[in-house]
Design an enzyme around this catalytic site. Structure first.
Site, short mmCIF file in Angstrom:
data_model
loop_
_atom_site.label_atom_id
_atom_site.label_comp_id
_atom_site.label_asym_id
_atom_site.label_seq_id
_atom_site.Cartn_x
_atom_site.Cartn_y
_atom_site.Cartn_z
N SER A 160 60.19 58.01 -57.73
CA SER A 160 61.62 57.38 -57.84
C SER A 160 62.15 57.21 -56.40
O SER A 160 61.29 56.59 -55.73
CB SER A 160 62.53 58.59 -58.32
OG SER A 160 63.77 58.23 -58.59
N TYR A 192 68.69 48.64 -60.60
CA TYR A 192 67.51 49.34 -60.08
C TYR A 192 67.79 51.06 -59.72
O TYR A 192 67.14 52.00 -60.15
CB TYR A 192 66.80 48.77 -58.83
CG TYR A 192 65.65 49.39 -58.42
CD1 TYR A 192 64.48 49.16 -59.13
CD2 TYR A 192 65.82 50.06 -57.23
CE1 TYR A 192 63.39 49.99 -58.54
CE2 TYR A 192 64.72 50.51 -56.60
CZ TYR A 192 63.35 50.54 -57.49
OH TYR A 192 62.10 51.03 -56.79
N LYS A 196 66.40 54.45 -61.22
CA LYS A 196 65.74 55.56 -60.37
C LYS A 196 66.46 56.83 -60.79
O LYS A 196 65.73 57.98 -60.86
CB LYS A 196 65.95 55.21 -58.86
CG LYS A 196 65.08 54.01 -58.56
CD LYS A 196 63.68 54.35 -58.44
CE LYS A 196 63.12 53.65 -59.44
NZ LYS A 196 61.34 54.11 -59.65
#
Length: 321
Positions: A160, A192, A196
């Site tokens: 991550s 994005y 994550k």
């Protein structure tokens, strides 16, 4: 970015012995994934699976790794496309045929600045979250077999990022998170960062369930830090040049970042359920939102939606954990 100071820390050079072990690295034809494979081969792993979308690029990576490590026959290139749930299922069927599996590093993620739909989801949600977690769920029973047969603690690592702290997943307040993100997709850096965060939530939820069920498989999620990789290759305009300058000043090399992947695969049971950075399981820098009451509710809600999605993709998947 809250891990700027972390970027200045030197990471330990991997020295763990992987002799006799089988390791899988998904997303490993370039960047930190490729460098992690190089380390695993150097550390005497019996077999390292290079999981890639493009077999041609995977073969090129394999040739380079063999040339630098002077080891031939230790790697295999397998196709897996995280934009396709069918490809993920096929990949796991191949994994199940291996005699043993000691570690899996799920490193494949995408950062796309424009809207692309994949299997009914915005592409970053589909690849980074839905199919990444589908891969993890399908792998758990496979690795459990290895755990019992070889008396080992297999490890699954999801790569991550500290950028998860940039998002508080506003869509969690909607009636359905995944539906909201499908109808009102979040793109670019914000999207994005959101994905994550959405990786961390199901890893934490699943880790708890594996503990409750007595599974011998360890599941962790890590932050490798900002690295000089091809992740932002689709960036445009100000973002493209801004990231170029930022990386030039602060980013780790792909090899340096890869050390966190190798460490996560080697640390074993003590890493189960943790999110950590800089090869240090005592450093658990989760965002305030993740550990807040709202974060906990968002985690449970997202997990419930993902469970329903996975049951549609692979009926009975939750019973096989």
């Amino acid at each position: 970015m809250s891990d700027i100071l972390f970027q200045l820390e030197k990471l330990p050079y991997p020295e763990a012995d992987f002799r006799g072990k089988t390791v899988i690295v998904v997303g490993s034809n370039t960047g930190m994934g490729k460098e992690a494979v190089r380390h695993f081969v150097r550390l005497n792993a019996s077999k390292v699976i290079i999981g890639v979308r493009s077999l041609g690029k995977g073969k090129s990576a394999q040739e380079d790794i063999e040339a630098t490590t002077k080891r031939h026959g230790a790697t295999e290139v397998w196709e897996i496309d995280l934009a396709s749930s069918a490809s993920v299922k096929k990949f796991v069927r191949n994994v199940a045929a291996l005699p043993r599996v000691d570690a899996v590093v799920s490193n494949a993620s995408i950062a796309i600045p424009k809207l692309e739909m994949v299997e009914g989801n915005e592409s970053m949600v589909a690849v980074n979250v839905v199919n990444t977690m589908l891969l993890v769920l399908l792998l758990v029973p496979v690795l459990q077999v290895s755990a019992l047969k070889w008396n080992i603690v297999p490890v699954i690592t999801v790569v991550s990022s500290d950028i998860h702290s940039w998002s508080s997943l506003p869509a969690w307040k909607s009636p359905n998170i995944l539906e909201s993100l499908r109808n009102n997709p979040v793109l670019g850096v914000d999207g994005y960062a959101q994905t994550k965060l959405m990786q961390i939530f199901p890893v934490r939820e699943l880790a708890e369930k594996l503990t409750e069920r007595g599974s011998k498989v360890a599941l962790n999620v890590i932050n490798p830090g900002l690295a000089k990789t091809e992740l932002t290759r689709y960036s445009t305009g100000v973002m493209k040049y801004g990231m170029a300058v930022f990386k030039a000043l602060l980013a780790r090399t792909a090899e340096e970042a890869s050390r966190t992947l190798v460490h996560a695969a080697s640390v074993g049971k003590e890493s189960h359920g943790l999110y950590f950075t800089n090869c240090d399981v005592t450093r658990n820098p989760l965002s305030k939102f993740v550990t807040s009451e709202d974060g906990k509710r968002a985690q449970e809600k997202l997990w419930g939606e993902l469970e329903a999605r996975f049951e549609n993709i692979e009926p009975g998947i939750m019973k096989n954990l």
